[in-house]
Enzyme design. Structure first.
Site, PDB file in Angstrom:
ATOM      1  N   ALA A 124      38.780  42.853  49.144  1.00 48.84           N
ATOM      2  CA  ALA A 124      40.322  42.490  48.638  1.00 48.84           C
ATOM      3  C   ALA A 124      41.001  43.769  49.063  1.00 48.84           C
ATOM      4  O   ALA A 124      40.469  44.615  49.618  1.00 48.84           O
ATOM      5  CB  ALA A 124      40.137  42.186  47.037  1.00 48.84           C
ATOM      6  N   GLN A 165      36.264  46.443  47.205  1.00 49.44           N
ATOM      7  CA  GLN A 165      35.403  45.546  47.540  1.00 49.44           C
ATOM      8  C   GLN A 165      34.095  45.568  46.911  1.00 49.44           C
ATOM      9  O   GLN A 165      33.795  46.673  46.252  1.00 49.44           O
ATOM     10  CB  GLN A 165      35.057  45.631  49.404  1.00 49.44           C
ATOM     11  CG  GLN A 165      34.501  46.796  49.535  1.00 49.44           C
ATOM     12  CD  GLN A 165      34.344  46.896  50.997  1.00 49.44           C
ATOM     13  OE1 GLN A 165      35.211  46.604  51.879  1.00 49.44           O
ATOM     14  NE2 GLN A 165      33.187  47.253  51.692  1.00 49.44           N
ATOM     15  N   VAL A 166      33.436  44.249  46.771  1.00 51.33           N
ATOM     16  CA  VAL A 166      32.201  44.351  45.603  1.00 51.33           C
ATOM     17  C   VAL A 166      30.986  44.228  46.623  1.00 51.33           C
ATOM     18  O   VAL A 166      30.698  43.502  47.528  1.00 51.33           O
ATOM     19  CB  VAL A 166      32.352  43.077  44.981  1.00 51.33           C
ATOM     20  CG1 VAL A 166      31.158  42.962  43.874  1.00 51.33           C
ATOM     21  CG2 VAL A 166      33.656  43.007  44.138  1.00 51.33           C
ATOM     22  N   LYS A 181      32.086  47.629  42.077  1.00 52.38           N
ATOM     23  CA  LYS A 181      33.392  47.523  42.941  1.00 52.38           C
ATOM     24  C   LYS A 181      33.835  48.629  43.032  1.00 52.38           C
ATOM     25  O   LYS A 181      34.118  49.824  42.356  1.00 52.38           O
ATOM     26  CB  LYS A 181      34.505  46.618  41.818  1.00 52.38           C
ATOM     27  CG  LYS A 181      35.702  46.352  42.346  1.00 52.38           C
ATOM     28  CD  LYS A 181      36.530  45.504  41.123  1.00 52.38           C
ATOM     29  CE  LYS A 181      37.918  45.003  41.634  1.00 52.38           C
ATOM     30  NZ  LYS A 181      38.460  44.387  40.560  1.00 52.38           N
ATOM     31  N   ASP A 184      45.105  35.836  35.139  1.00 54.04           N
ATOM     32  CA  ASP A 184      45.114  35.038  36.616  1.00 54.04           C
ATOM     33  C   ASP A 184      43.680  34.333  36.420  1.00 54.04           C
ATOM     34  O   ASP A 184      42.777  34.508  37.417  1.00 54.04           O
ATOM     35  CB  ASP A 184      44.729  36.217  37.698  1.00 54.04           C
ATOM     36  CG  ASP A 184      45.119  35.571  38.930  1.00 54.04           C
ATOM     37  OD1 ASP A 184      45.449  34.523  39.014  1.00 54.04           O
ATOM     38  OD2 ASP A 184      44.937  36.331  40.081  1.00 54.04           O
TER      39      ASP A 184
END
Length: 551
Positions: free
Chosen positions: A127, A131-132, A146, A281
């Protein structure tokens, strides 16, 4: 514009120019007519939205987040542009594993092997902010780590400073920027983005929502591993499930889609209306389905909040929408304090009435709650009414949620399903204990007004003598104002009389107890009779207060 920001500012301008948005920049006064090479006058809203999305995507994390948040403000952003901005992707080029390893080791203060028995080099997801990576603790638990991208904060700080300068510039030049408090919106966006940069806050959001479902096994929230988390590294349980929009796989493994839809709906309404703290969200990528139709929420970087007052106002808003009660909706907007002096009340009432009539002959089962919210926001926008950010986020969440639920179970309509929650909130608002508490507060407040009244009356008289008194009353609002003043004065007088009677009763009780004499007068129980009168008056006061709030 600060000199150190000049380079980045030029990059922003060039990104908009490359995507054919020079006319947009020209209108904002950021470029001259000579610099305007491409004309967007022949573009429709969808094409402008596409160009804007491409420019924001190109500019990176800050502007991607700005576009995503802007897509939720349907009261400010045209529908087609908002629809395009919803497509903004967080997916970016992964950070090399060496850098990720360096960040984790620095944040946790030790070699990677000290904390994890396994740590995948390939990211599970990427993202704009982080990032994961799938990993495993020495205890055997599989986790998702994360990790924040390196050097992202300085870039974001620069972008936010530029946006703040830009907002100040527009507020000075454009009336619409001042009307919609653009600077305040940018400050709020900056605060939201700073919160997303602090993974500890996301972890606390996760735990807070987890507590809401401690006694509900049908909803699962991943556990945060604080010993392996910092503001730039967040370690949580790895969730193994199926995305809520993967209908083919859900059917393949025998999941009950209708039950899942109902659980998602009930769990979100519980967060919104019962707790006032909810996932901001809830798109399909953030909702996973586990065995036994258990619903699991992920990613708590964006959350919504409703205080008790907004929750109480949301319930009658839903019921007024459902019952097509225009007057009730307009009165509620007044109660929320968002109708300004410049608002043409008659025109606003007419437009709300037209919106209600649009759905008059349509069955409630066919009406989209999210769509009505968005259309109501658009009506408010046309009349310079600023919808509170919390309500705007809520509207966007409901619209997103409705999209998820409609695919899982097309027969579940949120407009009708939300009604029991609305009635439950109304009961909470008007139950005797709550009304009693509110009535006592109002009586005390009325006594305070009475105490200050002579001084304020003297100040008004002094102002009149000096010839400085001026009145600015909108004739359209005069009737409503006078009615409210009449209600206030009547209730104040009644409250004072009631308070005086309570003091008299207390004195009689105490006096009769001290002297040991009977409270009978002409063979009638005086104190008992007074107590009954007092009780009836008190019930009447509570009734009038409750009735006035429903109007």
């Amino acid at each position: 514009m600060k000199i150190r920001h000049t380079k980045r500012f030029k990059e922003i301008i060039h990104a908009f120019l490359r995507n054919g948005l020079s006319r947009f920049l020209l209108r904002l006064g950021l470029i001259t007519r000579n610099e305007s090479k491409h004309d967007t006058s022949d573009m429709n809203m969808q094409e402008i939205g596409e160009k804007l999305r491409q420019a924001l995507q190109e500019l990176g994390p800050t502007f991607i987040k700005l576009g995503q948040i802007a897509s939720s403000r349907r009261d400010l952003v045209p529908p087609m542009i908002a629809f395009e901005l919803e497509k903004l992707l967080d997916h970016v080029t992964p950070v090399p594993f060496e850098q990720i390893q360096e960040i984790v080791q620095f944040e946790l203060d030790g070699p990677l092997e000290e904390f994890f028995s396994e740590f995948s080099e390939e990211p599970l997801a990427t993202a704009s902010i982080g990032q994961v990576h799938v990993s495993r603790l020495h205890s055997g638990e599989q986790v998702a780590v994360k990790v924040q991208r390196p050097d992202i904060r300085p870039t974001m700080e620069t972008d936010l400073a530029i946006l703040d300068d830009f907002a100040k510039f527009l507020v000075k030049r454009a009336d619409w920027a001042k009307t919609y408090r653009l600077r305040d919106m940018i400050v709020e966006f900056s605060k939201s983005l700073h919160n997303e940069l602090d993974y500890r806050l996301e972890g606390r959001n996760c735990e807070r929502i987890a507590k809401q479902f401690e006694k509900q096994p049908n909803v699962s929230i991943p556990k945060v591993h604080w010993n392996f988390s910092t503001d730039k590294v967040l370690t949580m349980d790895k969730i193994e499930g199926i995305k809520a929009n993967d209908l083919e796989k859900l059917d393949q493994y025998g999941y009950d889609r209708k039950l899942i839809a109902r659980r998602i709906f009930d769990s979100m309404l519980h967060q919104i209306l019962d707790e006032g703290f909810f996932h901001g969200d809830p798109h399909p990528g953030n909702i996973f389905i586990l065995p036994d139709n258990v619903v699991s929420y992920l990613d708590f970087g964006m959350v919504g909040r409703l205080d008790n007052k907004l929750k109480e106002q949301f319930a009658p808003l839903i019921l007024h929408m459902r019952n097509r009660n225009t007057e009730g909706m307009v009165s509620l907007f007044y109660e929320m304090g968002i109708i300004s002096d410049e608002t043409d009340l008659r025109a606003f009432t007419r437009d709300v009435d037209e919106l209600q009539n649009k759905y008059y002959d349509i069955s409630l089962d066919e009406i989209s709650l999210g769509t009505i919210f968005i259309e109501l926001f658009q009506v408010a926008y046309r009349h310079n009414i600023m919808i509170p950010t919390e309500i705007a986020v809520l509207g966007k969440s409901i619209l997103t949620l409705e999209g998820v639920i409609s695919k899982l179970d097309p027969s579940l309509n949120m407009m009708t399903a939300v009604e029991p929650f609305g009635k439950k909130l109304m009961w909470k608002r008007y139950n005797p204990k709550k009304v009693l508490e509110n009535s006592w507060v109002e009586i005390i407040g009325s006594l305070g007004i009475l105490y200050r009244f002579p001084k304020e009356l003297k100040a008004i008289a002094t102002t009149i003598r000096k010839g400085k008194l001026s009145l600015d009353v909108n004739p359209q609002q005069l009737k409503m104002i006078l009615g409210k003043l009449d209600q206030i004065s009547n209730r104040l007088s009644f409250s004072i009389m009631l308070f005086s009677l309570s003091i008299l009763l207390a004195g009689l009780f105490i006096g009769s107890a001290i002297v040991g004499r009977s409270s009978f007068l002409w063979q009638y129980p005086t104190i008992e009779a007074l107590f009954v009168i007092f009780l009836l008056m008190f019930v009447y006061l509570i009734h009038t207060i409750g009735r006035s709030r429903r109007k």
